[in-house]
Design a protein around this motif. Structure first.
Motif, PDB file in Angstrom:
ATOM      1  N   THR A   5       0.821  -1.218   0.000  1.00 40.12           N
ATOM      2  CA  THR A   5       0.000   0.000   0.000  1.00 40.12           C
ATOM      3  C   THR A   5       0.852   1.263   0.000  1.00 40.12           C
ATOM      4  O   THR A   5       0.414   2.296  -0.501  1.00 40.12           O
ATOM      5  CB  THR A   5      -0.948   0.026   1.203  1.00 40.12           C
ATOM      6  OG1 THR A   5      -0.197  -0.106   2.404  1.00 40.12           O
ATOM      7  CG2 THR A   5      -1.980  -1.066   1.107  1.00 40.12           C
ATOM      8  N   LYS A  19      -8.969   1.268   3.693  1.00 41.12           N
ATOM      9  CA  LYS A  19     -10.344   0.890   3.306  1.00 41.12           C
ATOM     10  C   LYS A  19     -10.796   1.625   2.046  1.00 41.12           C
ATOM     11  O   LYS A  19     -11.402   1.037   1.153  1.00 41.12           O
ATOM     12  CB  LYS A  19     -11.305   1.156   4.461  1.00 41.12           C
ATOM     13  CG  LYS A  19     -11.154   0.182   5.588  1.00 41.12           C
ATOM     14  CD  LYS A  19     -12.199   0.405   6.645  1.00 41.12           C
ATOM     15  CE  LYS A  19     -12.051  -0.597   7.766  1.00 41.12           C
ATOM     16  NZ  LYS A  19     -13.080  -0.454   8.789  1.00 41.12           N
ATOM     17  N   LEU A  20     -10.490   2.908   1.955  1.00 37.71           N
ATOM     18  CA  LEU A  20     -10.855   3.683   0.767  1.00 37.71           C
ATOM     19  C   LEU A  20     -10.064   3.211  -0.454  1.00 37.71           C
ATOM     20  O   LEU A  20     -10.598   3.110  -1.561  1.00 37.71           O
ATOM     21  CB  LEU A  20     -10.618   5.178   1.019  1.00 37.71           C
ATOM     22  CG  LEU A  20     -10.977   6.127  -0.118  1.00 37.71           C
ATOM     23  CD1 LEU A  20     -12.466   6.038  -0.443  1.00 37.71           C
ATOM     24  CD2 LEU A  20     -10.607   7.547   0.250  1.00 37.71           C
ATOM     25  N   CYS A  22      -8.979   0.204  -0.942  1.00 43.48           N
ATOM     26  CA  CYS A  22      -9.577  -1.076  -1.348  1.00 43.48           C
ATOM     27  C   CYS A  22     -10.850  -0.861  -2.157  1.00 43.48           C
ATOM     28  O   CYS A  22     -11.092  -1.566  -3.140  1.00 43.48           O
ATOM     29  CB  CYS A  22      -9.868  -1.930  -0.116  1.00 43.48           C
ATOM     30  SG  CYS A  22      -8.377  -2.541   0.684  1.00 43.48           S
ATOM     31  N   LYS A  23     -11.684   0.107  -1.751  1.00 41.90           N
ATOM     32  CA  LYS A  23     -12.911   0.397  -2.502  1.00 41.90           C
ATOM     33  C   LYS A  23     -12.591   0.871  -3.908  1.00 41.90           C
ATOM     34  O   LYS A  23     -13.228   0.465  -4.882  1.00 41.90           O
ATOM     35  CB  LYS A  23     -13.738   1.454  -1.775  1.00 41.90           C
ATOM     36  CG  LYS A  23     -14.447   0.939  -0.549  1.00 41.90           C
ATOM     37  CD  LYS A  23     -15.252   2.042   0.110  1.00 41.90           C
ATOM     38  CE  LYS A  23     -15.916   1.561   1.379  1.00 41.90           C
ATOM     39  NZ  LYS A  23     -16.658   2.622   2.061  1.00 41.90           N
ATOM     40  N   LYS A  24     -11.555   1.726  -4.033  1.00 42.61           N
ATOM     41  CA  LYS A  24     -11.180   2.232  -5.358  1.00 42.61           C
ATOM     42  C   LYS A  24     -10.654   1.107  -6.243  1.00 42.61           C
ATOM     43  O   LYS A  24     -10.942   1.066  -7.441  1.00 42.61           O
ATOM     44  CB  LYS A  24     -10.141   3.346  -5.224  1.00 42.61           C
ATOM     45  CG  LYS A  24     -10.718   4.617  -4.630  1.00 42.61           C
ATOM     46  CD  LYS A  24      -9.700   5.727  -4.656  1.00 42.61           C
ATOM     47  CE  LYS A  24     -10.333   6.961  -4.050  1.00 42.61           C
ATOM     48  NZ  LYS A  24     -10.264   8.107  -4.894  1.00 42.61           N
ATOM     49  N   LEU A  26     -11.486  -2.045  -5.974  1.00 38.15           N
ATOM     50  CA  LEU A  26     -12.637  -2.896  -6.295  1.00 38.15           C
ATOM     51  C   LEU A  26     -13.453  -2.313  -7.447  1.00 38.15           C
ATOM     52  O   LEU A  26     -13.915  -3.032  -8.328  1.00 38.15           O
ATOM     53  CB  LEU A  26     -13.515  -3.073  -5.056  1.00 38.15           C
ATOM     54  CG  LEU A  26     -14.607  -4.121  -5.132  1.00 38.15           C
ATOM     55  CD1 LEU A  26     -14.012  -5.494  -5.406  1.00 38.15           C
ATOM     56  CD2 LEU A  26     -15.404  -4.145  -3.844  1.00 38.15           C
ATOM     57  N   ILE A  27     -13.599  -0.988  -7.453  1.00 35.28           N
ATOM     58  CA  ILE A  27     -14.315  -0.311  -8.550  1.00 35.28           C
ATOM     59  C   ILE A  27     -13.585  -0.535  -9.876  1.00 35.28           C
ATOM     60  O   ILE A  27     -14.201  -0.686 -10.927  1.00 35.28           O
ATOM     61  CB  ILE A  27     -14.469   1.192  -8.246  1.00 35.28           C
ATOM     62  CG1 ILE A  27     -15.458   1.385  -7.088  1.00 35.28           C
ATOM     63  CG2 ILE A  27     -14.934   1.966  -9.471  1.00 35.28           C
ATOM     64  CD1 ILE A  27     -15.490   2.794  -6.537  1.00 35.28           C
ATOM     65  N   GLU A  31      -9.937  -7.594  -7.392  1.00 30.85           N
ATOM     66  CA  GLU A  31     -10.494  -8.256  -6.216  1.00 30.85           C
ATOM     67  C   GLU A  31      -9.453  -8.303  -5.094  1.00 30.85           C
ATOM     68  O   GLU A  31      -8.288  -8.598  -5.332  1.00 30.85           O
ATOM     69  CB  GLU A  31     -10.910  -9.684  -6.574  1.00 30.85           C
ATOM     70  CG  GLU A  31     -11.514 -10.433  -5.420  1.00 30.85           C
ATOM     71  CD  GLU A  31     -11.831 -11.876  -5.768  1.00 30.85           C
ATOM     72  OE1 GLU A  31     -12.189 -12.615  -4.855  1.00 30.85           O
ATOM     73  OE2 GLU A  31     -11.711 -12.251  -6.942  1.00 30.85           O
TER      74      GLU A  31
END
Length: 104
Positions: A5, A19-20, A22-24, A26-27, A31
């Motif tokens: 990271t 966490k943010l 990971c969301k980016k 995933l978008i 995975e």
């Protein structure tokens, strides 16, 4: 695939929470199975440079090592591959008043 990271955060102006991040990812279609925090394994290890190398009668090397402090440290070893300019790993737990001043 394993991704660091810290390396990913080099692409952003500000450090993004995990966490943010990971969301980016995933978008984008990447995975994420799990997030692992890695301990600082090498936090007590520093790099020193041999600046003086003497050998005694018992084939023991007496080294003077620059670790970036005001004073050089003395190390004795029986490794026969020591030479001037060699960079070595040193555990800094036994070094008193350690304050690093330069990088190698």
């Amino acid at each position: 695939m394993i991704i660091n990271t810290n390396w990913l955060n080099e692409f952003f102006k500000k450090k993004i929470p995990i966490k943010l991040l990971c969301k980016k990812l995933l978008i984008l279609g990447i995975e994420i199975k799990k997030i692992i925090k890695i301990k600082k394994i090498f936090s007590k290890i520093i790099v020193g440079k041999i600046i003086k190398c003497n050998i005694n009668k018992k084939n023991i090397y007496l080294l003077s090592v620059d670790i970036g402090c005001k004073k050089n440290i003395k190390i004795s070893c029986n490794a026969n591959n020591c030479y001037l300019g060699l960079k070595i790993a040193i555990l800094k737990s036994n070094i008193k008043n350690f304050k690093k001043k330069k990088k190698y």
